[in-house]
Design a protein around this motif. Structure first.
Motif, mmCIF file in Angstrom:
data_model
loop_
_atom_site.group_PDB
_atom_site.id
_atom_site.type_symbol
_atom_site.label_atom_id
_atom_site.label_comp_id
_atom_site.label_asym_id
_atom_site.label_seq_id
_atom_site.Cartn_x
_atom_site.Cartn_y
_atom_site.Cartn_z
ATOM 1 N N VAL A 130 -5.373 -2.940 10.393
ATOM 2 C CA VAL A 130 -6.789 -2.550 10.411
ATOM 3 C C VAL A 130 -7.166 -1.935 9.061
ATOM 4 N N GLY A 131 -6.247 -1.169 8.471
ATOM 5 C CA GLY A 131 -6.494 -0.593 7.152
ATOM 6 C C GLY A 131 -6.703 -1.672 6.100
ATOM 7 N N ILE A 132 -5.875 -2.736 6.155
ATOM 8 C CA ILE A 132 -6.002 -3.851 5.208
ATOM 9 C C ILE A 132 -7.328 -4.578 5.435
ATOM 10 N N VAL A 133 -7.639 -4.856 6.714
ATOM 11 C CA VAL A 133 -8.889 -5.547 7.039
ATOM 12 C C VAL A 133 -10.083 -4.710 6.585
ATOM 13 N N ASN A 134 -9.995 -3.408 6.783
ATOM 14 C CA ASN A 134 -11.074 -2.492 6.368
ATOM 15 C C ASN A 134 -11.333 -2.601 4.867
ATOM 16 N N ARG A 135 -10.257 -2.578 4.076
ATOM 17 C CA ARG A 135 -10.396 -2.661 2.619
ATOM 18 C C ARG A 135 -10.987 -4.002 2.204
ATOM 19 N N GLU A 136 -10.545 -5.090 2.858
ATOM 20 C CA GLU A 136 -11.037 -6.421 2.492
ATOM 21 C C GLU A 136 -12.480 -6.653 2.944
ATOM 22 N N LEU A 137 -12.866 -6.074 4.104
ATOM 23 C CA LEU A 137 -14.263 -6.128 4.527
ATOM 24 C C LEU A 137 -15.151 -5.447 3.497
ATOM 25 N N SER A 138 -14.699 -4.268 3.066
ATOM 26 C CA SER A 138 -15.446 -3.513 2.063
ATOM 27 C C SER A 138 -15.559 -4.300 0.769
ATOM 28 N N HIS A 139 -14.448 -4.937 0.359
ATOM 29 C CA HIS A 139 -14.436 -5.733 -0.880
ATOM 30 C C HIS A 139 -15.402 -6.918 -0.773
ATOM 31 N N THR A 140 -15.425 -7.569 0.403
ATOM 32 C CA THR A 140 -16.295 -8.732 0.610
ATOM 33 C C THR A 140 -17.766 -8.348 0.496
ATOM 34 N N MET A 141 -18.123 -7.157 1.006
ATOM 35 C CA MET A 141 -19.529 -6.729 0.985
ATOM 36 C C MET A 141 -19.895 -6.009 -0.311
ATOM 37 N N GLY A 142 -18.909 -5.788 -1.190
ATOM 38 C CA GLY A 142 -19.191 -5.123 -2.466
ATOM 39 C C GLY A 142 -18.718 -3.699 -2.444
ATOM 40 N N GLU A 143 -17.870 -3.305 -3.366
ATOM 41 C CA GLU A 143 -17.231 -1.992 -3.343
ATOM 42 C C GLU A 143 -18.237 -0.840 -3.340
ATOM 43 N N GLY A 144 -18.127 0.035 -2.341
ATOM 44 C CA GLY A 144 -18.913 1.275 -2.314
ATOM 45 C C GLY A 144 -20.421 1.070 -2.339
ATOM 46 N N ILE A 145 -21.093 1.866 -3.174
ATOM 47 C CA ILE A 145 -22.556 1.865 -3.252
ATOM 48 C C ILE A 145 -22.999 1.243 -4.573
ATOM 49 N N SER A 146 -24.028 0.405 -4.501
ATOM 50 C CA SER A 146 -24.632 -0.155 -5.712
ATOM 51 C C SER A 146 -26.044 0.403 -5.826
ATOM 52 N N ASP A 147 -26.248 1.297 -6.752
ATOM 53 C CA ASP A 147 -27.519 2.015 -6.859
ATOM 54 C C ASP A 147 -28.630 1.124 -7.407
ATOM 55 N N ILE A 148 -29.853 1.449 -7.030
ATOM 56 C CA ILE A 148 -31.009 0.713 -7.539
ATOM 57 C C ILE A 148 -31.240 1.126 -8.993
#
Length: 454
Positions: free
Chosen positions: A75-93
């Motif tokens: 689950v930890g690995i899947v969590n990291r890869e889900l996050s990577h797929t959607m873009g690491e962390g926050i992307s500010d305007i």
């Protein structure tokens, strides 16, 4: 949000408990379940293949460290890869431009561009302290211009007038000229949508982009569109240099495929997510926290932020001072407490941010029924006269019948509310003096809340 994936991963964690290491055999079952859940969630097939390959590569043979079970490690690995797929962390305007910073809103009709434009205006005013102007370049959809005018006023921004007879490029140029002369920080340009992607739409929005040179070109997409969202995203990516994505209707999406696919298809980061129909229902998108929600870990940070933002500190201070002075807790105060709960975004919105197990327990209570009950109580109190609210002891049989008729409820409902009020009144009497003050000081120490002046 993505409940199928959440349920399947939770079950796999239980099944794999006690195994010493992640192997080809135990990872294969997990990946099959994840693949099916992603496809059911309308994630694009190329995105699913890439995701599964990355998880498999990182999972195979990994030692299970410390107290983690293989299921938890996976689950930890899947969590990291889900996050990577959607873009690491926050992307500010990005607002780093000579004012006004122009933001172009693009997307199909029905994606929620106009409402999202107002939500973004409200966010920029309240969170970034910007002076915001909005303008509608949608000269085709009936009442689109009036709709933007109405929601812009509700958001507290200023609206620039336009008419269906004008050309969108002329409207945009006039708006940017007005914004410069009146020292606006940000100009939000709402564009026309279509029921389907066509050449006229793309040509027009390309012209707008060339004329405005926006600092941000945001693609607004309905999270419930599934595969259609992917096709739309690809078409807009080819037409415009997209700088970011806003996912709308994320609260109504039980599949969640768009969040995983759109980022990878466009290459643009997801910057915001629409979480409710209200104008404050726009969250800065955090990929790591969103991955946690998908995996049933909840989003406690967002929960704390939502509750903190909903608390009226000044009202709480006034109530504390009133109770300390010995003044009676009355029905006006009781009404204020009910309204605080509404300002926090509703019970169902809070429930959505709890970890899966806690949410399941809380979900046994009918949240919709609970929210309706709050509104009914509010209606009963608002049917009372100001004197009755200040002096509840005056409310006898005749007054109860009048109040019940005014609120459209039975007299028993009025009696029930008065009983609950008396219970809270008794609790407030016990908190008179130091007890109430200590509670308020603790509230003042919460993150994001000012210290109390006592």
């Amino acid at each position: 949000m993505a409940s199928a994936l959440t349920d399947k991963l939770s079950r796999l964690v239980k099944e794999m408990r006690g195994q010493a290491r992640i192997t080809e055999a135990n990872v294969q079952d997990m990946l099959r379940e994840v693949r099916m859940a992603l496809l059911e969630a309308d994630v694009a097939l190329p995105v699913v293949r890439d995701f599964i390959a990355r998880v498999k590569e990182k999972a195979l043979g990994q030692e299970v460290m410390g107290s983690l079970s293989p299921g938890q490690a996976l689950v930890g690995i899947v969590n990291r890869e889900l996050s990577h797929t959607m873009g690491e962390g926050i992307s500010d305007i990005n607002l780093a431009a000579q004012p006004p910073a122009v933001i172009l809103m693009a997307g199909l009709q029905g994606a929620g561009k106009t409402t999202t434009t107002a939500k973004l205006a409200k966010h920029l005013i309240e969170k970034r302290k910007k002076k915001v102007l909005t303008v509608s370049g949608d000269v085709y959809r009936p009442a689109a211009i009036e709709q933007l005018k109405m929601v812009t006023q509700q958001a507290g921004a200023e609206w620039f007038p336009s008419t269906p007879e004008q050309k969108p490029v002329d409207i945009a140029r006039a708006a940017i000229d007005y914004a410069r002369k009146h020292f606006f920080d940000v100009l939000l340009v709402d564009t026309a949508g279509r029921l389907a992607i066509d050449e006229v739409l793309m040509r027009e929005i390309k012209e707008l982009h060339a004329a405005l040179a926006p600092v941000e070109t945001l693609f607004v997409v309905d999270a419930m569109q599934g595969q259609d969202a992917i096709n739309t995203a690809r078409a807009f990516k080819e037409a415009l240099p997209l700088t970011g994505i806003i996912l709308t209707k994320l609260d109504g999406d039980s599949r969640g495929g768009a969040a995983l696919s759109v980022r990878q298809i466009t290459g643009a980061p997801i910057k915001f997510a629409g979480t409710s129909e209200k104008l404050d229902g726009l969250e800065v998108f955090d990929a790591e926290r969103h991955a946690g929600r998908i995996l049933g870990m909840g989003d406690i940070v967002a929960l704390v932020e939502q509750v903190t933002a909903g608390v009226d500190v000044e009202a709480a201070q006034r109530l504390a001072a009133k109770v300390k002075s010995g003044a009676a807790f009355d029905l006006n105060d009781f009404l204020g407490q009910l309204q605080q709960m509404k300002q926090m975004g509703g019970l169902s919105s809070l429930l959505d941010k709890l970890p899966a197990q806690m949410a399941a327990k809380a979900g046994q209570v009918d949240m919709n029924k609970a929210e309706k009950d709050i509104k009914r109580k509010e209606g009963i109190i608002q049917s009372m006269t100001p004197l009755e609210r200040r002096k509840p002891d005056l409310i006898k049989a005749t007054r109860k019948r009048r109040i019940a008729a005014g609120a459209g409820v039975h007299v028993q409902e009025v009696n029930r509310l008065l009983g609950e009020f008396e219970q809270m009144q008794g609790m407030m009497k016990k908190m008179k003096g130091a007890g109430m003050m200590k509670m308020m000081k603790r509230m003042g120490g919460m993150k994001g809340m000012p210290k109390m002046p006592f």
